[in-house]
Scaffold this motif. Structure first.
Motif, PDB file in Angstrom:
ATOM      1  N   GLY A   1       0.808  -1.212   0.000  1.00  0.00           N
ATOM      2  CA  GLY A   1       0.000   0.000   0.000  1.00  0.00           C
ATOM      3  C   GLY A   1       0.842   1.262   0.000  1.00  0.00           C
ATOM      4  O   GLY A   1       0.498   2.245  -0.660  1.00  0.00           O
ATOM      5  N   VAL A   2       1.948   1.228   0.735  1.00  0.00           N
ATOM      6  CA  VAL A   2       2.848   2.385   0.752  1.00  0.00           C
ATOM      7  C   VAL A   2       3.420   2.640  -0.635  1.00  0.00           C
ATOM      8  O   VAL A   2       3.503   3.784  -1.098  1.00  0.00           O
ATOM      9  CB  VAL A   2       3.978   2.168   1.778  1.00  0.00           C
ATOM     10  N   ARG A   3       3.813   1.568  -1.331  1.00  0.00           N
ATOM     11  CA  ARG A   3       4.336   1.735  -2.686  1.00  0.00           C
ATOM     12  C   ARG A   3       3.279   2.308  -3.624  1.00  0.00           C
ATOM     13  O   ARG A   3       3.578   3.171  -4.460  1.00  0.00           O
ATOM     14  CB  ARG A   3       4.859   0.395  -3.214  1.00  0.00           C
ATOM     15  N   ALA A   4       2.049   1.841  -3.506  1.00  0.00           N
ATOM     16  CA  ALA A   4       0.978   2.382  -4.341  1.00  0.00           C
ATOM     17  C   ALA A   4       0.740   3.853  -4.038  1.00  0.00           C
ATOM     18  O   ALA A   4       0.488   4.660  -4.950  1.00  0.00           O
ATOM     19  CB  ALA A   4      -0.309   1.586  -4.128  1.00  0.00           C
ATOM     20  N   ALA A   5       0.821   4.241  -2.768  1.00  0.00           N
ATOM     21  CA  ALA A   5       0.634   5.639  -2.384  1.00  0.00           C
ATOM     22  C   ALA A   5       1.720   6.521  -2.994  1.00  0.00           C
ATOM     23  O   ALA A   5       1.439   7.596  -3.542  1.00  0.00           O
ATOM     24  CB  ALA A   5       0.624   5.770  -0.862  1.00  0.00           C
ATOM     25  N   PHE A   6       2.968   6.075  -2.917  1.00  0.00           N
ATOM     26  CA  PHE A   6       4.063   6.870  -3.485  1.00  0.00           C
ATOM     27  C   PHE A   6       3.989   6.890  -5.006  1.00  0.00           C
ATOM     28  O   PHE A   6       4.362   7.888  -5.634  1.00  0.00           O
ATOM     29  CB  PHE A   6       5.412   6.323  -3.015  1.00  0.00           C
ATOM     30  N   GLY A   7       3.514   5.796  -5.609  1.00  0.00           N
ATOM     31  CA  GLY A   7       3.328   5.807  -7.051  1.00  0.00           C
ATOM     32  C   GLY A   7       2.294   6.834  -7.469  1.00  0.00           C
ATOM     33  O   GLY A   7       2.487   7.569  -8.446  1.00  0.00           O
ATOM     34  N   SER A   8       1.202   6.922  -6.728  1.00  0.00           N
ATOM     35  CA  SER A   8       0.172   7.916  -7.017  1.00  0.00           C
ATOM     36  C   SER A   8       0.733   9.331  -6.879  1.00  0.00           C
ATOM     37  O   SER A   8       0.439  10.211  -7.692  1.00  0.00           O
ATOM     38  CB  SER A   8      -1.019   7.733  -6.074  1.00  0.00           C
ATOM     39  N   ALA A   9       1.538   9.544  -5.855  1.00  0.00           N
ATOM     40  CA  ALA A   9       2.136  10.861  -5.659  1.00  0.00           C
ATOM     41  C   ALA A   9       3.067  11.229  -6.807  1.00  0.00           C
ATOM     42  O   ALA A   9       3.069  12.368  -7.290  1.00  0.00           O
ATOM     43  CB  ALA A   9       2.892  10.896  -4.330  1.00  0.00           C
ATOM     44  N   CYS A  10       3.848  10.268  -7.269  1.00  0.00           N
ATOM     45  CA  CYS A  10       4.739  10.534  -8.398  1.00  0.00           C
ATOM     46  C   CYS A  10       3.944  10.823  -9.673  1.00  0.00           C
ATOM     47  O   CYS A  10       4.377  11.607 -10.514  1.00  0.00           O
ATOM     48  CB  CYS A  10       5.676   9.346  -8.617  1.00  0.00           C
ATOM     49  N   GLY A  11       2.780  10.190  -9.815  1.00  0.00           N
ATOM     50  CA  GLY A  11       1.923  10.504 -10.956  1.00  0.00           C
ATOM     51  C   GLY A  11       1.488  11.957 -10.952  1.00  0.00           C
ATOM     52  O   GLY A  11       1.408  12.600 -12.007  1.00  0.00           O
ATOM     53  N   LEU A  12       1.211  12.507  -9.771  1.00  0.00           N
ATOM     54  CA  LEU A  12       0.868  13.929  -9.666  1.00  0.00           C
ATOM     55  C   LEU A  12       2.040  14.813 -10.076  1.00  0.00           C
ATOM     56  O   LEU A  12       1.849  15.862 -10.702  1.00  0.00           O
ATOM     57  CB  LEU A  12       0.442  14.258  -8.234  1.00  0.00           C
ATOM     58  N   LEU A  13       3.245  14.403  -9.725  1.00  0.00           N
ATOM     59  CA  LEU A  13       4.429  15.177 -10.113  1.00  0.00           C
ATOM     60  C   LEU A  13       4.604  15.194 -11.628  1.00  0.00           C
ATOM     61  O   LEU A  13       5.060  16.191 -12.190  1.00  0.00           O
ATOM     62  CB  LEU A  13       5.677  14.606  -9.438  1.00  0.00           C
ATOM     63  N   VAL A  14       4.240  14.075 -12.279  1.00  0.00           N
ATOM     64  CA  VAL A  14       4.314  14.040 -13.744  1.00  0.00           C
ATOM     65  C   VAL A  14       3.376  15.075 -14.345  1.00  0.00           C
ATOM     66  O   VAL A  14       3.746  15.826 -15.258  1.00  0.00           O
ATOM     67  CB  VAL A  14       3.968  12.630 -14.261  1.00  0.00           C
ATOM     68  N   HIS A  15       2.146  15.165 -13.834  1.00  0.00           N
ATOM     69  CA  HIS A  15       1.197  16.157 -14.336  1.00  0.00           C
ATOM     70  C   HIS A  15       1.673  17.580 -14.046  1.00  0.00           C
ATOM     71  O   HIS A  15       1.467  18.484 -14.857  1.00  0.00           O
ATOM     72  CB  HIS A  15      -0.177  15.931 -13.717  1.00  0.00           C
ATOM     73  N   ALA A  16       2.294  17.771 -12.898  1.00  0.00           N
ATOM     74  CA  ALA A  16       2.823  19.095 -12.573  1.00  0.00           C
ATOM     75  C   ALA A  16       3.918  19.491 -13.561  1.00  0.00           C
ATOM     76  O   ALA A  16       3.981  20.639 -14.011  1.00  0.00           O
ATOM     77  CB  ALA A  16       3.359  19.111 -11.150  1.00  0.00           C
ATOM     78  N   ALA A  17       4.764  18.516 -13.907  1.00  0.00           N
ATOM     79  CA  ALA A  17       5.817  18.802 -14.881  1.00  0.00           C
ATOM     80  C   ALA A  17       5.224  19.127 -16.243  1.00  0.00           C
ATOM     81  O   ALA A  17       5.671  20.050 -16.933  1.00  0.00           O
ATOM     82  CB  ALA A  17       6.775  17.608 -14.979  1.00  0.00           C
ATOM     83  N   PHE A  18       4.193  18.360 -16.654  1.00  0.00           N
ATOM     84  CA  PHE A  18       3.528  18.647 -17.922  1.00  0.00           C
ATOM     85  C   PHE A  18       2.917  20.041 -17.920  1.00  0.00           C
ATOM     86  O   PHE A  18       2.989  20.764 -18.918  1.00  0.00           O
ATOM     87  CB  PHE A  18       2.443  17.603 -18.190  1.00  0.00           C
ATOM     88  N   ALA A  19       2.284  20.392 -16.804  1.00  0.00           N
ATOM     89  CA  ALA A  19       1.664  21.716 -16.717  1.00  0.00           C
ATOM     90  C   ALA A  19       2.719  22.811 -16.804  1.00  0.00           C
ATOM     91  O   ALA A  19       2.497  23.855 -17.423  1.00  0.00           O
ATOM     92  CB  ALA A  19       0.873  21.837 -15.417  1.00  0.00           C
ATOM     93  N   ALA A  20       3.871  22.569 -16.193  1.00  0.00           N
ATOM     94  CA  ALA A  20       4.919  23.581 -16.194  1.00  0.00           C
ATOM     95  C   ALA A  20       5.464  23.842 -17.592  1.00  0.00           C
ATOM     96  O   ALA A  20       5.849  24.964 -17.917  1.00  0.00           O
ATOM     97  CB  ALA A  20       6.054  23.153 -15.268  1.00  0.00           C
ATOM     98  N   ILE A  21       5.485  22.848 -18.435  1.00  0.00           N
ATOM     99  CA  ILE A  21       6.018  23.041 -19.789  1.00  0.00           C
ATOM    100  C   ILE A  21       4.905  23.255 -20.817  1.00  0.00           C
ATOM    101  O   ILE A  21       5.165  23.379 -22.005  1.00  0.00           O
ATOM    102  CB  ILE A  21       6.895  21.850 -20.212  1.00  0.00           C
TER     103      ILE A  21
END
Length: 224
Positions: free
Chosen positions: A39-59
């Motif tokens: 569950g912890v790994r799934a939680a961190f994976g979800s968080a990293c997915g948000l960072l991907v969208h943030a990076a997309f938004a930034a560019i």
């Protein structure tokens, strides 16, 4: 960017985070079917997915996707198909677990424990990242996660200042909110496992999680 802007963003995004969705369902399924660490790994994976969208938004990539009906349709379909596939495999995993249980019983009867040990030793190393990968892709392919950075984030940006650092600050705040909630929920489910962790209950919850993921996938694919 002022602190009151960050706090305002946290106050706005927290209710969205608390609504049970894909990440919530994945974490629940991972803990019940596996362990707290899954569950912890799934939680961190979800968080990293948000960072991907943030990076997309930034560019500006997310802006291009959300402004193009064709591109948005592709993202929705990909996200929906992925969630449906994940739900189907989650549902089917209950049958595989039952089959593995039967195989273990048969192996004990014929003395094949050594062979099982060898098979476990040669297990591919990245299989341990299953929960992380599922959490990551479920958010990367989720257009609603992208829309947060295109509809909510701009309301808290300061005009005349570089956009990328501000988006990064808000993305970190978003990740913190998501991780606090998902890790808390992981602990709750893990603590309840001794009481609710019977094979029948686990199979039922995995099937329920699979059905929810399929429903979320259909909703994602057909959402306007």
């Amino acid at each position: 960017m002022q602190w009151h802007q960050v706090l305002g963003f946290v106050a706005a995004v927290t209710p969205l985070t608390l609504i049970p969705g894909t990440s919530f369902t994945l974490v629940t399924q991972q803990v019940i079917a596996g362990s707290r660490s899954d569950g912890v790994r799934a939680a961190f994976g979800s968080a990293c997915g948000l960072l991907v969208h943030a990076a997309f938004a930034a560019i500006g990539l997310s802006a291009v996707v959300m402004s193009s009906a064709q591109a948005l349709t592709v993202v929705k379909l990909l996200g929906g198909i992925y969630l449906i596939w994940l739900g189907v495999t989650t549902w089917r995993s209950t049958r595989r677990d039952a089959d593995r249980g039967a195989d273990r019983d048969a192996d004990r009867d014929v003395g094949k424990s050594a062979e099982r040990t060898v098979r476990g030793r040669w297990r591919l190393p990245w299989t341990q990242l299953g929960g992380f990968s599922q959490g990551l892709w479920s958010n990367v392919l989720n257009p609603k996660a992208a829309s947060v950075h295109l509809t909510l984030v701009p309301q808290f940006l300061t005009a005349g200042r570089p956009v990328a650092p501000q988006i990064a600050t808000l993305a970190v705040a978003h990740v913190v909110v998501v991780l606090v909630w998902l890790l808390f929920w992981t602990s709750v489910v893990a603590a309840a496992r001794p009481t609710i962790g019977t094979p029948r209950f686990r199979r039922g919850m995995c099937r329920l999680a699979g059905a929810v993921l399929i429903a979320l996938g259909i909703r994602t694919a057909i959402a306007s």
